[in-house]
Design an enzyme around this catalytic site. Sequence first.
Site, PDB file in Angstrom:
ATOM      1  N   ASN A   7      39.237  57.180  39.849  1.00  0.00           N
ATOM      2  CA  ASN A   7      37.884  57.462  40.304  1.00  0.00           C
ATOM      3  C   ASN A   7      37.525  56.349  41.284  1.00  0.00           C
ATOM      4  OD1 ASN A   7      35.262  58.219  40.566  1.00  0.00           O
ATOM      5  ND2 ASN A   7      34.775  58.186  38.380  1.00  0.00           N
ATOM      6  N   ARG A  91      39.490  61.947  41.276  1.00  0.00           N
ATOM      7  CA  ARG A  91      38.196  62.632  41.263  1.00  0.00           C
ATOM      8  C   ARG A  91      37.586  62.524  42.652  1.00  0.00           C
ATOM      9  NH1 ARG A  91      34.131  60.892  37.277  1.00  0.00           N
ATOM     10  NH2 ARG A  91      32.978  62.434  38.466  1.00  0.00           N
ATOM     11  N   HIS A 181      28.979  66.355  39.211  1.00  0.00           N
ATOM     12  CA  HIS A 181      29.256  66.197  37.774  1.00  0.00           C
ATOM     13  C   HIS A 181      29.899  67.461  37.200  1.00  0.00           C
ATOM     14  CE1 HIS A 181      25.776  63.115  37.491  1.00  0.00           C
ATOM     15  NE2 HIS A 181      26.928  62.466  37.514  1.00  0.00           N
ATOM     16  N   ARG A 242      18.606  56.468  42.366  1.00  0.00           N
ATOM     17  CA  ARG A 242      18.317  57.600  43.259  1.00  0.00           C
ATOM     18  C   ARG A 242      16.973  58.221  42.892  1.00  0.00           C
ATOM     19  NH1 ARG A 242      23.819  59.957  41.840  1.00  0.00           N
ATOM     20  NH2 ARG A 242      25.280  58.710  43.056  1.00  0.00           N
ATOM     21  N   GLU A 387      34.959  63.005  31.521  1.00  0.00           N
ATOM     22  CA  GLU A 387      35.284  63.626  32.798  1.00  0.00           C
ATOM     23  C   GLU A 387      36.747  63.425  33.143  1.00  0.00           C
ATOM     24  OE1 GLU A 387      31.853  63.218  35.703  1.00  0.00           O
ATOM     25  OE2 GLU A 387      31.580  61.549  34.342  1.00  0.00           O
TER      26      GLU A 387
END
Length: 397
Positions: A7, A91, A181, A242, A387
């Site tokens: 990742n 990813r 996601h 964010r 994930e």
Amino acid sequence: MNILVINAGSSSLKYQLINLEDESVSCKGLCERIGFEMSNVKHTTKDGRKFEKQIEIKEHKKAFEVVAQLLVDEEFGVLKSLKEISAVGHRIVQGAEIFKESAVVTEKVLQQIEDLSFLAPLHNHAQAQAIKAAIETFGEEVKEVAVFDTSFHQTIPKKAFLYGLPYEYYEKYKIRKYGFHGTSHRYVSRKVAKMLGKDVTSLKIVSCHLGNGSSICAIENGKSVDTTMGLTPVDGFLMGTRCGNVDPSCVMFLMKQENLTVSEMVELLNEKSGLLGISGVSSDYRDVKKAALQGNERAKTALEMLAYQIRKKIASCVAAMDGVDVLTFAGGIGENSCDVVISICKNLKFLGAEINEEKAKETVGGKSGIISTNNSKITICILPTNEELLTPKTLKN
Ligand code: ADP
């Protein structure tokens, strides 16, 4: 069979080596502050050996060399040879409409990932660079696979993914909601169906992934039908740094008043807003909560906004599916901060949701379980996401 899952961010590289026999993580770690004067390298093995050091890492290629060395290191390694790695899974944030599922990396795929940087400037370029560096480090014979955060959401219908902008910009630039996601929402939906002994195709699920970056997804018949993130991960609701949904006019107003360039504005929306921007304390939920408990009014407001916005987004996902059977929580906040989960669920009475607070308080720190009462009309679960695990599963199929 060992799969290395990567990742990569613009200045970081996270990795996990997964043994596919039992799906266990043999070791994991990260290199952060890549490109800075000194980088932090952390590496932990399944049997508890830990390596932590500051090393000069100027680019991703060097980071991969450090990781490769650690994997076979006499003291901290878990492999005898790098040849024991069957595949490397990456990813990738943005796959747009091109990648509806994972892809084995070819020169063309690599170029397509790079070309999609215009849609994800903070991610895709760095991730394409990481793939190149991985090929150089592990050799052409190791299969490299790209797993996209957006793929799971490619089932979202047009009425939900289009913005109310002139249609020509969708045609010209592919401006639309993509959602992110995807690996997490997909994993959680399958896992929760299994846990409840149901077929995922028979359920309406609202999956809440609440971490530094957060999104909520409506999953009907096992497919994503809507989600809160949009063209980029900045959309949705309040996150660590964010902003989530804002009136687009705020952007124009601030750029004009504060004389901001486009990249300064991008930075403001992505890195200076959210919990950090409202509280002025931190982007980390734990710090904001501590400050709120000490009486910091802005921190209190940030937490109230978080729970309120999440609740409204859950309701919009329920509306998208005209109902809900299961509500799930995952991610660093979802899995550990039962007070957020409780405060969200307490105000979902209109859905017939009834939370068992005791159970919610017990189901933290990586535990999974049902946290609704027997009378609740919807099943509420906490279900830690993984994930990374989905990456090798994709490779296996
Ligand atoms: P990322 O999106 O970077 O993967 P995570 O899923 O790790 O983020 O979530 C990070 C968030 O989870 C932070 O806001 C952090 O405060 C929160 N968090 C992590 N552990 C705990 C904990 N034990 N208690 C409360 N909040 C936690």
